[in-house]
Design a protein around this motif. Sequence first.
Motif, PDB file in Angstrom:
ATOM      1  N   GLU A   8     -11.045  22.735 -45.396  1.00 32.25           N
ATOM      2  CA  GLU A   8     -11.616  22.043 -45.375  1.00 32.25           C
ATOM      3  C   GLU A   8      -9.979  21.320 -45.671  1.00 32.25           C
ATOM      4  OE1 GLU A   8     -10.739  20.567 -48.711  1.00 32.25           O
ATOM      5  OE2 GLU A   8     -11.538  22.869 -49.527  1.00 32.25           O
TER       6      GLU A   8
ATOM      7  N   TYR B   1     -21.153  14.362 -42.569  1.00 33.19           N
ATOM      8  CA  TYR B   1     -21.907  15.881 -42.996  1.00 33.19           C
ATOM      9  C   TYR B   1     -22.439  15.798 -43.987  1.00 33.19           C
ATOM     10  CZ  TYR B   1     -19.825  19.196 -40.508  1.00 33.19           C
ATOM     11  OH  TYR B   1     -19.306  20.487 -39.264  1.00 33.19           O
TER      12      TYR B   1
ATOM     13  N   ASP C  34     -16.028  24.172 -41.014  1.00 34.81           N
ATOM     14  CA  ASP C  34     -16.391  22.799 -40.426  1.00 34.81           C
ATOM     15  C   ASP C  34     -16.328  23.017 -38.727  1.00 34.81           C
ATOM     16  OD1 ASP C  34     -14.276  21.426 -39.519  1.00 34.81           O
ATOM     17  OD2 ASP C  34     -14.347  19.554 -40.992  1.00 34.81           O
TER      18      ASP C  34
ATOM     19  N   TRP D 239     -17.580  18.562 -49.231  1.00 36.15           N
ATOM     20  CA  TRP D 239     -16.980  20.486 -48.017  1.00 36.15           C
ATOM     21  C   TRP D 239     -17.187  20.937 -49.709  1.00 36.15           C
ATOM     22  CZ3 TRP D 239     -18.411  21.970 -43.072  1.00 36.15           C
ATOM     23  CH2 TRP D 239     -18.261  23.569 -43.219  1.00 36.15           C
TER      24      TRP D 239
ATOM     25  N   ILE E 117     -24.119  21.670 -45.408  1.00 39.30           N
ATOM     26  CA  ILE E 117     -23.035  22.067 -45.400  1.00 39.30           C
ATOM     27  C   ILE E 117     -23.354  23.160 -46.332  1.00 39.30           C
ATOM     28  CG2 ILE E 117     -21.133  22.299 -47.644  1.00 39.30           C
ATOM     29  CD1 ILE E 117     -20.734  19.259 -46.836  1.00 39.30           C
TER      30      ILE E 117
ATOM     31  N   THR F 174     -14.967  14.067 -46.284  1.00 36.79           N
ATOM     32  CA  THR F 174     -16.175  14.911 -45.737  1.00 36.79           C
ATOM     33  C   THR F 174     -15.664  16.422 -46.717  1.00 36.79           C
ATOM     34  OG1 THR F 174     -15.143  15.328 -43.434  1.00 36.79           O
ATOM     35  CG2 THR F 174     -16.912  14.301 -43.744  1.00 36.79           C
TER      36      THR F 174
ATOM     37  N   SER G  72     -12.847  28.730 -48.032  1.00 32.76           N
ATOM     38  CA  SER G  72     -14.021  27.288 -47.357  1.00 32.76           C
ATOM     39  C   SER G  72     -12.719  26.992 -47.103  1.00 32.76           C
ATOM     40  CB  SER G  72     -14.434  26.717 -48.430  1.00 32.76           C
ATOM     41  OG  SER G  72     -15.110  26.400 -48.148  1.00 32.76           O
TER      42      SER G  72
END
Length: 368
Positions: free
Chosen positions: A192, A165, A245, A203, A170, A199, A190
Amino acid sequence: MASFKLLLLPGDGIGTEVMDEVSRLVDWANGTGVIKIETESDLVGGCAYDDHGEAISESAMALAHAAHAVMLGAVGGPKWDGVPYEKRPEAGLLRLRKDLELFANLRPAICYPALAEASSLKRELVEGLDIMIVRELTGGVYFGEPKEITDLGDGQKLAVDTQIYQTYEIERIAHVAFDLARKRGNLVHSAEKRNVMKTGVLWNEVVTQVHSENYADVNLEHILADNCAMQLVRAPKQFDVIVTDNLFGDVLSDEAAMATGSLGMLPSASLGAMDSEGRRPAMYEPVHGSAPDIAGHGKANPIATIASFAMCLRYSFDQGDLADKIESAIATVLEQGLRTGDIAQEGCKLVGTRQMGDAIVAAVQRSN
Ligand code: NAD
């Protein structure tokens, strides 16, 4: 009066049947006097291949680029199992997503109270559920290079996928999520894996920065994607918007969807970047496929596609009131006990595609 161009691509199988019902709702929207929607139709998928040997023609692509939004039914079916890979029905869908640069996939998971019993979770956990999963659609591990299997020559093979990414990818998906949250419950999670993935670290950093610079009024929570998966079945109503993602979004959106019942109920939107005139390429489609097992029988549930049109009214045509009316009409007909086969329940009335469309059109007309 606001005027918009909408391209209808019904596609294959039940795609044509459910899109007929959307056309009736376009007529209703035009009749309200607050919006003018001009529609054009074209071919995509197997029917396009049969017609001219490609899953989507250049002229249909030109119409898609010129339209304010595209409504897609479904593509595919066993009839086209043997066609060359690059001409298979799904190639039409992928070309639309790629050429229109649709990087943000919006998958709502809404549980209508009348269908709460159909969920695999307890009624009290899902009744009234309204989550929006915002999945990054054009980057990450599905597209990152290298992506290969190497023969190591000693009886072993090495498979590599690359999760990758960049900041801008993002940033732009974070903007979509925060903008949506402002129009909904004002909360973004969010998701991740910053504990084990670089990543995930990036992020987290980028989402935090976009938030602090532009959206301090929106509540932001960071959550590890595995915990998010767990919380979605433990207490799904704690979520409003989840941004994540491509890989985690694929899994989490299917998981959230199942809390709400049938495939025939699930709408989606895919959005691109806003241009200088405030226009965003967009495609709206049900999550389900062409359902060859019931195609041609008038049995398909049109609600996923009709709800996708409601999303189109809200996100591409800025007509939240009309979208609300369609969503309320869907809730009303479900309360009245009308059910297509996929959501059939004891004591309810079994109806076909057209009857379900009739009932929804009648309910929106009553709301005028
Ligand atoms: P599917 O979604 O078409 O069907 C799965 C099951 O759900 C079937 O039993 C079907 O009858 C039922 N179902 C789906 N939508 C329904 C609706 N609106 N009302 C009532 N029942 C419904 O998935 P599949 O069977 O795996 O795939 C069939 C074809 O569709 C394949 O060619 C596949 O490649 C294609 N497909 C296309 C898309 C798309 O166009 N976006 C998505 C998934 C699958």
